[in-house]
Design an enzyme around this catalytic site. Structure first.
Site, PDB file in Angstrom:
ATOM      1  N   ARG A 112       8.904   2.011 -50.868  1.00  0.00           N
ATOM      2  CA  ARG A 112      10.178   2.726 -50.655  1.00  0.00           C
ATOM      3  C   ARG A 112      10.288   3.982 -51.510  1.00  0.00           C
ATOM      4  O   ARG A 112      11.389   4.356 -51.929  1.00  0.00           O
ATOM      5  CB  ARG A 112      11.378   1.803 -50.947  1.00  0.00           C
ATOM      6  CG  ARG A 112      11.552   0.649 -49.981  1.00  0.00           C
ATOM      7  CD  ARG A 112      12.179   1.134 -48.678  1.00  0.00           C
ATOM      8  NE  ARG A 112      12.435   0.029 -47.796  1.00  0.00           N
ATOM      9  CZ  ARG A 112      13.614  -0.583 -47.646  1.00  0.00           C
ATOM     10  NH1 ARG A 112      14.662  -0.166 -48.324  1.00  0.00           N
ATOM     11  NH2 ARG A 112      13.749  -1.570 -46.819  1.00  0.00           N
ATOM     12  N   ARG A 124      16.771   6.483 -51.096  1.00  0.00           N
ATOM     13  CA  ARG A 124      18.075   6.964 -51.550  1.00  0.00           C
ATOM     14  C   ARG A 124      18.161   7.354 -53.011  1.00  0.00           C
ATOM     15  O   ARG A 124      19.112   8.009 -53.421  1.00  0.00           O
ATOM     16  CB  ARG A 124      19.136   5.895 -51.244  1.00  0.00           C
ATOM     17  CG  ARG A 124      19.457   5.796 -49.770  1.00  0.00           C
ATOM     18  CD  ARG A 124      20.110   4.478 -49.425  1.00  0.00           C
ATOM     19  NE  ARG A 124      19.146   3.399 -49.575  1.00  0.00           N
ATOM     20  CZ  ARG A 124      19.385   2.121 -49.275  1.00  0.00           C
ATOM     21  NH1 ARG A 124      20.570   1.771 -48.834  1.00  0.00           N
ATOM     22  NH2 ARG A 124      18.454   1.219 -49.426  1.00  0.00           N
ATOM     23  N   ARG A 126      18.479  13.044 -44.886  1.00  0.00           N
ATOM     24  CA  ARG A 126      19.032  12.004 -44.002  1.00  0.00           C
ATOM     25  C   ARG A 126      20.343  12.487 -43.368  1.00  0.00           C
ATOM     26  O   ARG A 126      20.593  12.258 -42.185  1.00  0.00           O
ATOM     27  CB  ARG A 126      19.266  10.709 -44.786  1.00  0.00           C
ATOM     28  CG  ARG A 126      19.706   9.557 -43.891  1.00  0.00           C
ATOM     29  CD  ARG A 126      20.064   8.314 -44.676  1.00  0.00           C
ATOM     30  NE  ARG A 126      21.143   8.571 -45.608  1.00  0.00           N
ATOM     31  CZ  ARG A 126      21.638   7.693 -46.464  1.00  0.00           C
ATOM     32  NH1 ARG A 126      21.130   6.478 -46.540  1.00  0.00           N
ATOM     33  NH2 ARG A 126      22.620   8.012 -47.282  1.00  0.00           N
ATOM     34  N   ASP A 151      10.445   2.524 -40.308  1.00  0.00           N
ATOM     35  CA  ASP A 151      10.956   1.204 -40.681  1.00  0.00           C
ATOM     36  C   ASP A 151      10.216   0.141 -39.889  1.00  0.00           C
ATOM     37  O   ASP A 151       9.716   0.415 -38.790  1.00  0.00           O
ATOM     38  CB  ASP A 151      12.459   1.090 -40.410  1.00  0.00           C
ATOM     39  CG  ASP A 151      13.064  -0.083 -41.175  1.00  0.00           C
ATOM     40  OD1 ASP A 151      13.378   0.089 -42.364  1.00  0.00           O
ATOM     41  OD2 ASP A 151      13.176  -1.185 -40.600  1.00  0.00           O
ATOM     42  N   TYR A 168      14.388 -10.957 -38.663  1.00  0.00           N
ATOM     43  CA  TYR A 168      15.465 -10.027 -38.281  1.00  0.00           C
ATOM     44  C   TYR A 168      15.771 -10.114 -36.785  1.00  0.00           C
ATOM     45  O   TYR A 168      16.917 -10.013 -36.361  1.00  0.00           O
ATOM     46  CB  TYR A 168      15.091  -8.585 -38.656  1.00  0.00           C
ATOM     47  CG  TYR A 168      15.048  -8.363 -40.150  1.00  0.00           C
ATOM     48  CD1 TYR A 168      16.218  -8.144 -40.877  1.00  0.00           C
ATOM     49  CD2 TYR A 168      13.846  -8.391 -40.847  1.00  0.00           C
ATOM     50  CE1 TYR A 168      16.186  -7.956 -42.248  1.00  0.00           C
ATOM     51  CE2 TYR A 168      13.804  -8.197 -42.230  1.00  0.00           C
ATOM     52  CZ  TYR A 168      14.978  -7.984 -42.915  1.00  0.00           C
ATOM     53  OH  TYR A 168      14.948  -7.808 -44.276  1.00  0.00           O
TER      54      TYR A 168
HETATM   55  O1  CP3 Z   1       8.271   2.845 -48.453  1.00  0.00           O
HETATM   56  C1  CP3 Z   1       8.675   3.911 -47.936  1.00  0.00           C
HETATM   57  O2  CP3 Z   1       9.104   4.869 -48.591  1.00  0.00           O
HETATM   58  C2  CP3 Z   1       8.497   4.051 -46.434  1.00  0.00           C
HETATM   59  C3  CP3 Z   1       9.624   3.732 -45.639  1.00  0.00           C
HETATM   60  C4  CP3 Z   1      10.088   2.298 -45.436  1.00  0.00           C
HETATM   61  C5  CP3 Z   1      11.445   1.983 -45.169  1.00  0.00           C
HETATM   62  N1  CP3 Z   1      11.539   0.671 -44.866  1.00  0.00           N
HETATM   63  C6  CP3 Z   1      12.552   2.945 -45.193  1.00  0.00           C
HETATM   64  C7  CP3 Z   1      13.931   2.448 -45.307  1.00  0.00           C
HETATM   65  C8  CP3 Z   1       9.380   1.111 -45.365  1.00  0.00           C
HETATM   66  C9  CP3 Z   1       7.894   0.843 -45.626  1.00  0.00           C
HETATM   67  C10 CP3 Z   1      10.300   0.083 -44.986  1.00  0.00           C
HETATM   68  C11 CP3 Z   1       9.924  -1.321 -44.771  1.00  0.00           C
HETATM   69  C12 CP3 Z   1      10.976  -2.307 -44.502  1.00  0.00           C
HETATM   70  N2  CP3 Z   1      12.102  -2.170 -43.755  1.00  0.00           N
HETATM   71  C13 CP3 Z   1      10.885  -3.664 -44.926  1.00  0.00           C
HETATM   72  C14 CP3 Z   1       9.748  -4.295 -45.680  1.00  0.00           C
HETATM   73  C15 CP3 Z   1       9.735  -3.909 -47.108  1.00  0.00           C
HETATM   74  C16 CP3 Z   1      10.947  -4.332 -47.913  1.00  0.00           C
HETATM   75  O3  CP3 Z   1      11.566  -3.449 -48.490  1.00  0.00           O
HETATM   76  O4  CP3 Z   1      11.228  -5.526 -47.969  1.00  0.00           O
HETATM   77  C17 CP3 Z   1      12.043  -4.316 -44.454  1.00  0.00           C
HETATM   78  C18 CP3 Z   1      12.421  -5.766 -44.683  1.00  0.00           C
HETATM   79  C19 CP3 Z   1      12.801  -3.362 -43.703  1.00  0.00           C
HETATM   80  C20 CP3 Z   1      14.065  -3.596 -42.965  1.00  0.00           C
HETATM   81  C21 CP3 Z   1      15.179  -2.824 -43.564  1.00  0.00           C
HETATM   82  N3  CP3 Z   1      15.267  -1.444 -43.533  1.00  0.00           N
HETATM   83  C22 CP3 Z   1      16.326  -3.329 -44.217  1.00  0.00           C
HETATM   84  C23 CP3 Z   1      16.619  -4.797 -44.468  1.00  0.00           C
HETATM   85  C24 CP3 Z   1      17.088  -2.226 -44.601  1.00  0.00           C
HETATM   86  C25 CP3 Z   1      18.444  -2.258 -45.255  1.00  0.00           C
HETATM   87  C26 CP3 Z   1      18.323  -2.494 -46.707  1.00  0.00           C
HETATM   88  C27 CP3 Z   1      18.309  -1.198 -47.444  1.00  0.00           C
HETATM   89  O5  CP3 Z   1      17.432  -1.002 -48.289  1.00  0.00           O
HETATM   90  O6  CP3 Z   1      19.192  -0.379 -47.157  1.00  0.00           O
HETATM   91  C28 CP3 Z   1      16.388  -1.050 -44.197  1.00  0.00           C
HETATM   92  C29 CP3 Z   1      16.818   0.354 -44.393  1.00  0.00           C
HETATM   93  C30 CP3 Z   1      15.840   1.325 -44.960  1.00  0.00           C
HETATM   94  N4  CP3 Z   1      14.515   1.383 -44.647  1.00  0.00           N
HETATM   95  C31 CP3 Z   1      16.140   2.374 -45.867  1.00  0.00           C
HETATM   96  C32 CP3 Z   1      14.964   3.087 -46.086  1.00  0.00           C
HETATM   97  C33 CP3 Z   1      14.757   4.316 -46.928  1.00  0.00           C
HETATM   98  C34 CP3 Z   1      17.504   2.678 -46.422  1.00  0.00           C
HETATM   99  C35 CP3 Z   1      18.354   3.228 -45.318  1.00  0.00           C
HETATM  100  C36 CP3 Z   1      19.101   4.475 -45.657  1.00  0.00           C
HETATM  101  O7  CP3 Z   1      18.503   5.486 -46.095  1.00  0.00           O
HETATM  102  O8  CP3 Z   1      20.310   4.476 -45.447  1.00  0.00           O
END
Ligand code: CP3
Length: 349
Positions: A32, A36, A45, A82, A158
């Site tokens: 990640r 943010r 974003r 994602d 999910y």
């Molecule tokens: O790592 C990186 O920088 C690459 C981008 C990336 C994102 N999600 C961007 C993201 C990667 C590799 C993921 C993987 C992901 N997504 C996983 C597996 C890894 C982990 O963190 O457990 C999972 C379970 C998801 C599903 C997901 N996406 C959830 C549950 C959420 C909400 C929780 C949260 O952190 O807000 C997301 C949103 C998400 N994916 C964000 C980002 C940058 C935040 C959203 C935003 O910017 O508003």
């Protein structure tokens, strides 16, 4: 084009480690890392009009992929996208509500699973491949491009629940009550993930990571069936077309099951979370594959002496073997940028 060939890769620290080499200063990237905690991410974003719009806008997704690499000089860029784009490509509705995380239409029964698309909708994933290509063309010759997908188990949690859950109970219940239907769902995600990862490699990814965030809630028998077996099928399916494909597995929370996971799936490297005893990872995992990890994201958020201790301990226990320095899970939005800089300085000296 096969981007997995290693000839041109010799200048890239992360690829050298994946070949089994031990680097004095390990390659560093953070799960990640585009997110943010970075003001430039928040602003892009907003420009895109939301998280999913950002994921499907190749120009802006490439920009946020590169932001942390520019700022910190990480050894890898990870595609900005994602794991839930795969359910989208399988025809499910997926939304991200601000402050609430993902919302999908729940998929709770045999009929719903039987009605899933048999193959992925390539039009959904095309912009993501375009992002990969754009990033690749802008990266220097030292930085590795990592693609990714979610592991079938984690994606299924999910899809079944329709949202994040504290204990993944809806998917675990379905897997106990109707294992045949659940297996059908897992198989669909396996096939979709093979195609998706091959597409990312062909577009320019050099390594991919399979994120199994919720592997740790499975008992040993369930772990083998829903985490190991599907991951092994993905590794095999990708390598059938790309025999040298480098694949990092991240079975978060696997604990004692991490070793059988490595042995049975054939992954090129394994990510461990911060609860994993580092000397055991050194003695049991590192002789087999490079290890990635495993700073507690909260230690990075806290900073100071606690962070320094964690960094020193990772280097002491794992720095003598093939190591990819990383967190044990994704960076938290409240993490101060200064702490990331402090950590990098300590790792790189
Ligand atoms: O790592 C990186 O920088 C690459 C981008 C990336 C994102 N999600 C961007 C993201 C990667 C590799 C993921 C993987 C992901 N997504 C996983 C597996 C890894 C982990 O963190 O457990 C999972 C379970 C998801 C599903 C997901 N996406 C959830 C549950 C959420 C909400 C929780 C949260 O952190 O807000 C997301 C949103 C998400 N994916 C964000 C980002 C940058 C935040 C959203 C935003 O910017 O508003």
């Amino acid at each position: 084009m096969d981007n997995t060939v290693t000839g041109r890769a010799l200048g890239k620290k992360l690829l050298r480690v994946l070949e089994g080499k031990c680097e004095t200063i390990p390659p560093v990237w953070l799960m990640r890392q585009a997110g943010r905690y970075l003001p430039e991410y928040r602003s892009t974003r907003e420009e895109a009009g939301g998280f999913l719009k950002l994921c499907f806008n190749p120009e802006l997704a490439a920009e946020v992929t590169l932001q942390p690499v520019r700022r910190f000089g990480f050894d890898a860029a990870i595609l900005f996208s994602d794991i839930l784009v795969v359910p989208l490509a399988l025809g499910r509705k997926v939304e991200f509500l601000v402050g609430e995380g993902p919302k999908l239409e729940p998929l709770g029964d045999a009929a719903g699973i039987a009605a899933l698309r048999k193959t992925i909708d390539v039009n959904v994933l095309a912009p993501i491949y375009e992002t990969v290509g754009r990033v690749k063309s802008e990266l220097d010759n030292k930085t590795t491009l990592i693609g990714f997908c979610g592991a079938p188990w984690t994606v299924a949690t999910y899809m079944v629940a329709g949202e994040a859950t504290p204990d993944q109970a809806p998917a675990r219940l379905l897997a106990y009550r109707d294992p045949e239907s659940f297996e059908r769902l897992i198989d669909r995600i396996v096939q979709a993930s093979i195609e998706y990862l091959i597409g990312q490699f062909k577009a320019g990814a050099e390594v991919v990571q399979i994120f199994d965030t919720w592997a740790g809630v499975l008992g040993p028998e369930q772990f083998e069936r829903w985490c190991v077996a599907p991951t092994q099928k993905i590794v095999e399916g990708v390598r059938r077309q790309l025999p040298t494909a480098k694949i990092i597995g991240f079975p978060r929370g696997a604990g004692a099951m991490a070793l059988p996971y490595v042995e049975m799936t054939g992954v090129s490297a394994v990510g461990i979370d911060w609860t994993f005893e580092r000397s055991i990872a050194r003695d049991t995992l590192q002789p087999r594959v490079p290890v990635q990890g495993n700073i507690d994201p909260l230690a990075l958020l806290a900073g100071g002496a606690a962070l320094d201790r964690e960094v020193d301990d990772v280097m002491k226990e794992l720095g003598g073997g093939p190591l990819i320095f990383n967190l044990g899970h994704g960076i938290l939005p409240a993490t101060p940028i200064a702490n990331v800089e402090r950590m990098l300085k300590r790792v790189r000296g």
